[in-house]
Each structure stands twice: as structure tokens, then as C-alpha cells.
Scaffold this motif. Sequence first.
Motif, PDB file in Angstrom:
ATOM      1  N   PRO A  33       0.825  -1.216   0.000  1.00  0.00           N
ATOM      2  CA  PRO A  33       0.000   0.000   0.000  1.00  0.00           C
ATOM      3  C   PRO A  33       0.858   1.266   0.000  1.00  0.00           C
ATOM      4  N   HIS A  34       0.409   2.270  -0.715  1.00  0.00           N
ATOM      5  CA  HIS A  34       1.051   3.577  -0.814  1.00  0.00           C
ATOM      6  C   HIS A  34       2.367   3.519  -1.576  1.00  0.00           C
ATOM      7  N   GLU A  82      -2.789   2.764  -3.911  1.00  0.00           N
ATOM      8  CA  GLU A  82      -3.265   1.828  -2.905  1.00  0.00           C
ATOM      9  C   GLU A  82      -4.497   1.114  -3.448  1.00  0.00           C
ATOM     10  N   ARG A  84      -6.936  -0.023  -1.333  1.00  0.00           N
ATOM     11  CA  ARG A  84      -8.068   0.189  -0.421  1.00  0.00           C
ATOM     12  C   ARG A  84      -8.928   1.303  -1.034  1.00  0.00           C
ATOM     13  N   HIS A  91      -5.486   9.555   5.467  1.00  0.00           N
ATOM     14  CA  HIS A  91      -4.085   9.164   5.629  1.00  0.00           C
ATOM     15  C   HIS A  91      -3.377  10.008   6.678  1.00  0.00           C
ATOM     16  N   ASP A 102      -2.961   4.383   6.684  1.00  0.00           N
ATOM     17  CA  ASP A 102      -4.396   4.622   6.556  1.00  0.00           C
ATOM     18  C   ASP A 102      -4.997   4.931   7.917  1.00  0.00           C
TER      19      ASP A 102
END
Length: 157
Positions: A33-34, A82, A84, A91, A102
Motif C-alpha cells: 500500500p502507498h 493503494e 483500499r 491518511h 491509513d
Amino acid sequence: MTTPPDLEQELRSAALRVTRPRLAVLGVVRAHPHATTDTVLRLVREQLPEVSHQAVYDVLRALTSSGLVRRIEPSGSVARYESRVGDNHHHLVCRSCGVIVDVDCAIGEAPCLTPSADRGFVVDEAEVIYWGRCAACVAAPATPHPVPQLPVPQLHA
């Protein structure tokens, strides 16, 4: 962990053709993620060494347009991706090390924040970025920053 059949189904559900680069990019974004574009490219090339930089950009654009991936761009940062999506989360960004995590919606359901004046907009999402320092950076001993030494002017008599 998302299995390839799950990824294939997600692509098909979004009306996207299932290709090896799309599977690889979606899998990397799910696992990291990210991630920045460069990180996604590096990790995808570990699976598919022949994939081009442009192909990864194109896949990220297609995944973002289809809603399978969300692109965020905190101020002063490159774009990050990401998987999600759809829950209007926010964030936390560390000013020191840049880590991004998150945080769930501030209040209730999306858009979870209401503007003081909507000016006729029908608001369906709010994007909030909280800035600060993460626990690791707060706990780290402060490192003094060297003061730059300016040259001493020479005086001539």
C-alpha cells in the motif's frame, strides 16, 4: 494474500482484460500500500523483467480509472497507489520519514466530513491528510543539523 484467480476476477469485474502486467501491478499494489510508481515498476519487473515503464504507467492509469486502485498525492510527494478503495478513508503522513498509513473515516459514512458551504456540489467523498511525525521518528534521538559555515570576508588594509 490475494490469489491470482481473485485478481483475475477483480479485473474482469471492472471490465478489464486480464493480462500479465495488469495482474502483476494489481498484486504489487495490494501487497505494498502507498507504493510509488517507481516501487511498483521495480517490484513488477521482479516478476516480469520485460515490462516497460510505460506499460506500468498505463496499467496504473487503467486500474485507477476502473476504481480498483486509488491514487493519492500528498503535498510534496510523488503519486502513490493503494488498493483500499470505496471506503473514503484518510491518511497520516510523517513529516520526518514520509511513512503513510491509513486512518478510518473521521465521522460516520462517506463523505464523513461536510463542507461549510457546498456551493451546489453533491459531495460524495472527502480527502483528508493528517500531517505529523510517526512514533518511530518521535522516539528517535534528535540529530543536530550542521550549521553551514559562510566564508569569512577578507578585509584589505
